[in-house]
Design a protein around this motif. Sequence first.
Motif, mmCIF file in Angstrom:
data_model
loop_
_atom_site.group_PDB
_atom_site.id
_atom_site.type_symbol
_atom_site.label_atom_id
_atom_site.label_comp_id
_atom_site.label_asym_id
_atom_site.label_seq_id
_atom_site.Cartn_x
_atom_site.Cartn_y
_atom_site.Cartn_z
ATOM 1 N N GLN A 150 47.080 27.460 38.736
ATOM 2 C CA GLN A 150 46.472 27.139 40.023
ATOM 3 C C GLN A 150 44.959 27.137 39.925
ATOM 4 O O GLN A 150 44.376 27.897 39.146
ATOM 5 C CB GLN A 150 46.893 28.165 41.080
ATOM 6 C CG GLN A 150 48.355 28.145 41.411
ATOM 7 C CD GLN A 150 48.693 29.184 42.454
ATOM 8 O OE1 GLN A 150 48.000 29.323 43.451
ATOM 9 N NE2 GLN A 150 49.760 29.931 42.215
ATOM 10 N N GLN A 151 44.346 26.309 40.740
ATOM 11 C CA GLN A 151 42.889 26.288 40.839
ATOM 12 C C GLN A 151 42.432 27.516 41.624
ATOM 13 O O GLN A 151 43.131 27.992 42.508
ATOM 14 C CB GLN A 151 42.428 25.019 41.576
ATOM 15 C CG GLN A 151 42.743 23.735 40.855
ATOM 16 C CD GLN A 151 41.942 23.597 39.577
ATOM 17 O OE1 GLN A 151 40.769 23.979 39.533
ATOM 18 N NE2 GLN A 151 42.558 23.060 38.538
ATOM 19 N N GLY A 152 41.282 28.034 41.286
ATOM 20 C CA GLY A 152 40.690 29.118 42.050
ATOM 21 C C GLY A 152 41.212 30.509 41.734
ATOM 22 O O GLY A 152 40.871 31.458 42.435
ATOM 23 N N LEU A 153 42.043 30.630 40.716
ATOM 24 C CA LEU A 153 42.522 31.955 40.332
ATOM 25 C C LEU A 153 41.407 32.719 39.625
ATOM 26 O O LEU A 153 40.687 32.152 38.805
ATOM 27 C CB LEU A 153 43.702 31.857 39.364
ATOM 28 C CG LEU A 153 45.081 31.546 39.911
ATOM 29 C CD1 LEU A 153 46.080 31.490 38.771
ATOM 30 C CD2 LEU A 153 45.513 32.562 40.930
ATOM 31 N N ASP A 154 41.303 33.990 39.910
ATOM 32 C CA ASP A 154 40.374 34.840 39.175
ATOM 33 C C ASP A 154 41.125 35.329 37.937
ATOM 34 O O ASP A 154 41.644 36.447 37.900
ATOM 35 C CB ASP A 154 39.908 35.999 40.050
ATOM 36 C CG ASP A 154 38.847 36.863 39.383
ATOM 37 O OD1 ASP A 154 38.532 36.627 38.186
ATOM 38 O OD2 ASP A 154 38.345 37.783 40.050
ATOM 39 N N ARG A 155 41.199 34.464 36.948
ATOM 40 C CA ARG A 155 41.999 34.717 35.753
ATOM 41 C C ARG A 155 41.538 35.984 35.025
ATOM 42 O O ARG A 155 42.352 36.751 34.529
ATOM 43 C CB ARG A 155 41.960 33.502 34.829
ATOM 44 C CG ARG A 155 42.527 32.238 35.501
ATOM 45 C CD ARG A 155 42.499 31.043 34.580
ATOM 46 N NE ARG A 155 43.557 31.066 33.594
ATOM 47 C CZ ARG A 155 44.838 30.809 33.837
ATOM 48 N NH1 ARG A 155 45.230 30.523 35.056
ATOM 49 N NH2 ARG A 155 45.727 30.847 32.876
ATOM 50 N N ILE A 156 40.245 36.206 34.963
ATOM 51 C CA ILE A 156 39.709 37.378 34.255
ATOM 52 C C ILE A 156 40.196 38.662 34.921
ATOM 53 O O ILE A 156 40.645 39.593 34.251
ATOM 54 C CB ILE A 156 38.170 37.323 34.196
ATOM 55 C CG1 ILE A 156 37.734 36.145 33.301
ATOM 56 C CG2 ILE A 156 37.584 38.636 33.699
ATOM 57 C CD1 ILE A 156 36.266 35.847 33.323
ATOM 58 N N SER A 157 40.142 38.699 36.237
ATOM 59 C CA SER A 157 40.595 39.877 36.972
ATOM 60 C C SER A 157 42.094 40.112 36.761
ATOM 61 O O SER A 157 42.533 41.258 36.571
ATOM 62 C CB SER A 157 40.291 39.696 38.461
ATOM 63 O OG SER A 157 40.772 40.775 39.195
ATOM 64 N N ILE A 158 42.867 39.037 36.779
ATOM 65 C CA ILE A 158 44.313 39.166 36.585
ATOM 66 C C ILE A 158 44.620 39.659 35.172
ATOM 67 O O ILE A 158 45.451 40.548 34.979
ATOM 68 C CB ILE A 158 45.024 37.837 36.888
ATOM 69 C CG1 ILE A 158 44.886 37.496 38.377
ATOM 70 C CG2 ILE A 158 46.489 37.889 36.494
ATOM 71 C CD1 ILE A 158 45.346 36.100 38.752
ATOM 72 N N ILE A 159 43.926 39.108 34.181
ATOM 73 C CA ILE A 159 44.137 39.537 32.788
ATOM 74 C C ILE A 159 43.744 41.001 32.624
ATOM 75 O O ILE A 159 44.442 41.773 31.946
ATOM 76 C CB ILE A 159 43.368 38.617 31.811
ATOM 77 C CG1 ILE A 159 44.028 37.226 31.798
ATOM 78 C CG2 ILE A 159 43.309 39.212 30.414
ATOM 79 C CD1 ILE A 159 43.211 36.151 31.110
ATOM 80 N N ASN A 160 42.657 41.409 33.269
ATOM 81 C CA ASN A 160 42.251 42.825 33.218
ATOM 82 C C ASN A 160 43.322 43.719 33.842
ATOM 83 O O ASN A 160 43.612 44.807 33.328
ATOM 84 C CB ASN A 160 40.912 43.035 33.926
ATOM 85 C CG ASN A 160 39.747 42.511 33.107
ATOM 86 O OD1 ASN A 160 39.838 42.364 31.888
ATOM 87 N ND2 ASN A 160 38.649 42.210 33.789
ATOM 88 N N SER A 161 43.921 43.266 34.947
ATOM 89 C CA SER A 161 44.995 44.043 35.585
ATOM 90 C C SER A 161 46.207 44.148 34.669
ATOM 91 O O SER A 161 46.827 45.214 34.569
ATOM 92 C CB SER A 161 45.399 43.389 36.912
ATOM 93 O OG SER A 161 44.335 43.427 37.829
ATOM 94 N N ILE A 162 46.530 43.047 34.002
ATOM 95 C CA ILE A 162 47.656 43.057 33.057
ATOM 96 C C ILE A 162 47.382 44.049 31.931
ATOM 97 O O ILE A 162 48.248 44.862 31.574
ATOM 98 C CB ILE A 162 47.921 41.640 32.489
ATOM 99 C CG1 ILE A 162 48.507 40.744 33.592
ATOM 100 C CG2 ILE A 162 48.857 41.691 31.284
ATOM 101 C CD1 ILE A 162 48.581 39.269 33.203
ATOM 102 N N ASN A 163 46.199 44.000 31.355
ATOM 103 C CA ASN A 163 45.845 44.906 30.264
ATOM 104 C C ASN A 163 45.858 46.367 30.710
ATOM 105 O O ASN A 163 46.311 47.244 29.967
ATOM 106 C CB ASN A 163 44.474 44.540 29.689
ATOM 107 C CG ASN A 163 44.518 43.247 28.901
ATOM 108 O OD1 ASN A 163 45.583 42.844 28.403
ATOM 109 N ND2 ASN A 163 43.397 42.548 28.829
ATOM 110 N N GLN A 164 45.415 46.620 31.931
ATOM 111 C CA GLN A 164 45.447 47.990 32.453
ATOM 112 C C GLN A 164 46.895 48.471 32.600
ATOM 113 O O GLN A 164 47.238 49.592 32.224
ATOM 114 C CB GLN A 164 44.717 48.052 33.790
ATOM 115 C CG GLN A 164 44.603 49.455 34.337
ATOM 116 C CD GLN A 164 43.835 49.500 35.654
ATOM 117 O OE1 GLN A 164 43.553 48.468 36.263
ATOM 118 N NE2 GLN A 164 43.498 50.692 36.094
ATOM 119 N N ALA A 165 47.762 47.595 33.128
ATOM 120 C CA ALA A 165 49.170 47.955 33.284
ATOM 121 C C ALA A 165 49.805 48.205 31.932
ATOM 122 O O ALA A 165 50.605 49.143 31.781
ATOM 123 C CB ALA A 165 49.902 46.850 34.042
#
Length: 193
Positions: free
Chosen positions: A173-188
Motif C-alpha cells: 500500500q501507498q503511504g505505509l510507514d514501512r520503517i516503523s512497521i519493520i521496527n515493530s516486527i523486529n521488537q516483537a
Amino acid sequence: MSKCLWTPFISSVLIVGSAASYYLLSDYQRLETQQALMAAVSFEQLSASEISDKRILTLQDKLYDDKQNAKLWFQLGNAYLYNGEYDDALLVFDYSIRLTTEPTAIHYAAKASALYYARGQHLTAEVKALLEQALSLQPNNQTALMMLAANEFMNVRYQHAIDLWVQLLDSDQQGLDRISIINSINQAKQFIK
C-alpha cells in the motif's frame, strides 16, 4: 455636439472607464492577496489544537448548509478523532455511515478507532465487529490491521502481531510507514526469543 465630436469623447470615456476598472480590479486582487496572506500568517501562529478547533468549526458551518453530505460528516468525524473528542467522533461517523449509499472499510475502521479510544483503548466486541466488517470489505485495511496488530502485541501474542504486520507490508500500500512497521516486527521478534 456634432456626430464627429461624440466619437472621440465616447472613446476617451471608454478608455478612462476601462483603466479605472482595471485599477479597481487590480486593487481588489491586491486586497484579496493581502487578506489571504494575513489569514495564513494568523493560521501559522495557531497551535495544533486551535487549528483542529478551527477545522471543526469550518466543517460544522459547511454541514449547516448541507446536512446530507456524508463526506463532510466523515471529515468532521476525523477532526473530532484527531482532537480526542471520541464520543463526538462516534456520533458523527454513524451519521456518515447512514448517509453513505455503500459504506467502505474506511468508514468502519474509522468508527472502530473512535470506539477503541472512547472505551479506554480496549478492543471490545463492538470494536472487533467493526474491524471484521472493515476487513471483510478490504482485507488489507491499514487502520484495521494496525489496530489488531497493536492489540496482539500488547497481549503478548507476538507471532500473531508479526503476521498481521507482514500482511500489511506484503499489501504494498501507498503511504505505509514501512520503517516503523519493520521496527515493530523486529521488537516483537526480540520478545519471542
